[in-house]
Design a protein around this motif. Structure first.
Motif, PDB file in Angstrom:
ATOM      1  N   ALA A  30      53.633  57.499  18.125  1.00 53.80           N
ATOM      2  CA  ALA A  30      52.847  56.341  18.549  1.00 53.80           C
ATOM      3  C   ALA A  30      52.778  55.302  17.432  1.00 53.80           C
ATOM      4  CB  ALA A  30      51.453  56.775  18.967  1.00 53.80           C
ATOM      5  N   ALA A  31      52.656  55.770  16.198  1.00 57.27           N
ATOM      6  CA  ALA A  31      52.661  54.844  15.065  1.00 57.27           C
ATOM      7  C   ALA A  31      54.026  54.181  14.912  1.00 57.27           C
ATOM      8  CB  ALA A  31      52.273  55.574  13.781  1.00 57.27           C
ATOM      9  N   LEU A  32      55.080  54.900  15.269  1.00 62.58           N
ATOM     10  CA  LEU A  32      56.416  54.303  15.229  1.00 62.58           C
ATOM     11  C   LEU A  32      56.514  53.139  16.212  1.00 62.58           C
ATOM     12  CD1 LEU A  32      59.326  54.437  14.147  1.00 62.58           C
ATOM     13  CD2 LEU A  32      59.853  55.941  16.066  1.00 62.58           C
ATOM     14  N   ALA A  33      55.876  53.280  17.368  1.00 64.81           N
ATOM     15  CA  ALA A  33      55.854  52.168  18.321  1.00 64.81           C
ATOM     16  C   ALA A  33      55.109  50.975  17.727  1.00 64.81           C
ATOM     17  CB  ALA A  33      55.198  52.607  19.625  1.00 64.81           C
ATOM     18  N   LEU A  34      54.027  51.239  17.002  1.00 64.72           N
ATOM     19  CA  LEU A  34      53.290  50.151  16.357  1.00 64.72           C
ATOM     20  C   LEU A  34      54.104  49.510  15.244  1.00 64.72           C
ATOM     21  CD1 LEU A  34      49.737  51.744  16.263  1.00 64.72           C
ATOM     22  CD2 LEU A  34      50.565  49.934  17.762  1.00 64.72           C
ATOM     23  N   VAL A  35      54.905  50.313  14.540  1.00 69.61           N
ATOM     24  CA  VAL A  35      55.820  49.750  13.536  1.00 69.61           C
ATOM     25  C   VAL A  35      56.803  48.808  14.219  1.00 69.61           C
ATOM     26  CG1 VAL A  35      57.716  50.285  11.946  1.00 69.61           C
ATOM     27  CG2 VAL A  35      55.654  51.642  11.889  1.00 69.61           C
ATOM     28  N   GLY A  36      57.341  49.237  15.344  1.00 72.45           N
ATOM     29  CA  GLY A  36      58.285  48.395  16.068  1.00 72.45           C
ATOM     30  C   GLY A  36      57.659  47.106  16.564  1.00 72.45           C
TER      31      GLY A  36
END
Length: 160
Positions: free
Chosen positions: A35-41
């Protein structure tokens, strides 16, 4: 020329991208890390969009969010939902209220509402021409990647 407000927003969003990426690396739970990876994106796409490349920003959102959802599906499918999470509705409500208040205050104090421009009419023929003429290899790679992601998600869901 970039105004000081735009520069501050750009630096703030870049800082958020850095914080989210540190969370991806340091968190042990794969679902939260994904989920944090989606926020990074999303924050990286915001930086790219603020730099003046909106089409690249759109593709970043599609790829990062798609990858993050796929990581979440794979990690839940492989590891199962064995962990027990606590549900605290007041904590979520407080976080949502804090986020809303922060965005609203920054919008009014920083004058971000003045930067809003109403949407312009979109000429779909021009967009189709650009995608098929100038960005044809990118569209092919993106379509193949998204198709593979969808097929992988279906295959994992059928095994469950």
């Amino acid at each position: 020329m970039v105004s000081s407000l735009e520069a501050a927003v750009l630096i703030g969003v870049a800082g958020l991208a850095t914080l989210f990426s540190m969370f991806v690396v340091r968190h042990r739970d794969m679902v939260y890390s994904s989920a944090a990876l989606a926020l990074v994106g999303l924050s990286t796409a915001a930086v790219v969009g603020l730099l003046g490349f909106p089409l690249v920003a759109v593709f970043l959102v599609i790829v990062y969010v798609g990858a993050a959802v796929m990581f979440i599906i794979v990690s839940v499918s492989m590891l199962g939902g064995g962990g027990r999470e606590e549900w605290d509705e007041w904590r979520g409500l407080a976080a949502a209220a804090a986020a809303f208040s922060t965005v609203t205050l920054l919008g009014f104090i920083g004058g971000l509402w003045q930067l809003y421009t109403p949407p312009q009419p979109v000429n779909l023929e021009t967009i189709a021409l650009v995608l098929t003429r100038d960005l044809y290899p990118v569209v092919i790679v993106l379509a193949a990647g998204l198709a593979a992601t969808i097929l992988e998600g279906i295959a994992i869901a059928r095994r469950r």
